[in-house]
Write an enzyme that holds these catalytic residues in place. Structure first.
Site, short mmCIF file in Angstrom:
data_model
loop_
_atom_site.label_atom_id
_atom_site.label_comp_id
_atom_site.label_asym_id
_atom_site.label_seq_id
_atom_site.Cartn_x
_atom_site.Cartn_y
_atom_site.Cartn_z
N ARG A 57 0.83 -1.21 0.00
CA ARG A 57 0.00 0.00 0.00
C ARG A 57 0.86 1.26 0.00
NH1 ARG A 57 -3.41 2.53 4.32
NH2 ARG A 57 -5.14 3.55 3.24
N HIS B 87 0.39 4.25 -2.63
CA HIS B 87 0.10 5.62 -2.21
C HIS B 87 1.23 6.57 -2.61
CE1 HIS B 87 -3.47 5.31 0.71
NE2 HIS B 87 -3.46 4.24 -0.08
N ASN C 186 -3.81 8.97 4.54
CA ASN C 186 -2.65 8.13 4.89
C ASN C 186 -2.48 7.91 6.39
OD1 ASN C 186 -1.75 7.72 2.24
ND2 ASN C 186 -0.64 9.66 2.22
N HIS D 120 -6.06 -6.06 -2.12
CA HIS D 120 -6.86 -6.16 -0.90
C HIS D 120 -7.01 -7.59 -0.41
CE1 HIS D 120 -9.03 -2.00 -1.24
NE2 HIS D 120 -7.74 -1.90 -0.94
#
Length: 328
Positions: free
Chosen positions: A63, A67, A95, A194
């Site tokens: 992740r 990001h 975040n 996910h």
């Protein structure tokens, strides 16, 4: 079915190879071979150490790469600390507090600086760590073209406006990925990340308690799953902001296709997960991924390579940070 699967995998591997070839002018597989030959090994060793302590950090590192790349490109800007005069990306509500794994990057960077001072960028460390995390959770390993340089700007406001939201619908998700050169199918493929990790209750609680003006609970969510989530995320809990649940309850530390099985069963955790069924095309892609784990693994590897080249800084652009949290 077998011949179709083999053909599909071949096409995916050809695409991976093409993407790598296309990057050679800027990013290269084995980029640190001459300048810091142990670079990828050192990063993997730190990821492995972290994974043994806390398997959940693998999802955090994947992740972190995502990001980073979706804000200003893959330039390590997500790692920069805020200062008295600037609120950085990591402190955006998108975040903080959910993003984690920073200390793994810090540890890898410290070791690399000790043996190859000023050579390996923080942005490349993040990309390597994401790949290693996928592999350690059972996903398909892949070569990471490197040569990224680190950015000097990090703004919380840009993270808040640039990152996809867990409440996004299909059109919003598709547009967000398209703005970064990724197709809708690659969006569906990357959503499979996910399969590992967890989510804060606050990122999906609206689906349980405050969906819209006509329905308290999202009617698309499986009723038994909703009851389970309500037990894990009680509406009146004073600690709601800190409560977390696995995104893929059956195998939260394994990179498999159970995530897609959950979506097909209306057990997608976020609105953005369940939204993948809202068009025949994306619903078909979800079903194909669910039925073909190895094919999804190959597609995911290709999509991660492509995502890792978004807006990269190369050549003399940017810098090689001495410390990932602070610009030079």
């Amino acid at each position: 079915m077998t011949s179709l699967y083999i053909t599909s995998v071949f096409v995916v591997l050809v695409l991976v190879s093409y993407n790598v070839q296309e990057l050679k002018a800027q990013l290269q597989v084995g980029y640190y071979g001459a300048s810091c030959g142990m670079a990828e090994y050192i990063v993997k060793d730190e990821v492995r150490n972290a994974f043994y302590r806390d398997p959940g950090l693998a999802a955090g590192l994947v992740r972190l790469h995502f990001h980073d790349c979706f804000v200003r490109g893959c330039d390590g800007s997500v790692l920069i600390d805020s200062t008295a005069s600037n609120s950085a990306e990591k402190d955006s509500p998108a975040n903080n507090p959910s993003l984690r794994g920073y200390e793994v990057i810090d540890n890898a960077k410290a070791r690399l600086e000790a043996v190859c001072r000023g050579v390996v960028s923080c942005a490349d460390i993040v990309a390597f760590a994401a790949r290693d995390s996928v592999e350690m959770t059972g996903g398909l390993g892949y070569d990471v073209p490197a040569g990224r340089r680190d950015g000097r700007v990090s703004l919380a406001s840009e993270a808040s406006s640039s990152l996809p939201s867990p409440i996004d619908n299909l059109n919003q998700l598709t547009r967000s990925f398209a703005n970064r050169g990724l197709t809708q199918e690659e969006m569906v493929t990357l959503s499979g990340a996910h399969t590992i990790g967890r989510s804060h209750c606050t990122s999906f609680s609206n689906r349980l308690y405050n969906y819209n003006t006509t329905s308290i609970q999202d009617p698309s969510i499986d009723s038994l799953y909703a009851q389970q989530l309500k037990q894990q995320c009680p509406q009146k809990s004073p600690d709601m902001a800190n409560l977390v649940v696995p995104i893929n309850p059956s195998s939260p530390a394994v990179a498999d296709t159970d995530y897609y099985m959950d979506v097909l069963a209306n057990r997608g955790l976020h609105n953005s997960d369940q939204a993948l069924l809202s068009s025949p095309m994306t619903a078909n892609q979800v079903a194909q991924n669910a039925m073909n784990p190895r094919l999804w693994g190959s597609k995911f590897a290709a999509a991660m390579v492509k995502m890792g080249q978004i807006g990269v800084l190369t050549g003399k652009a940017g810098e090689i940070r001495a410390t990932c949290r602070v610009i030079n």
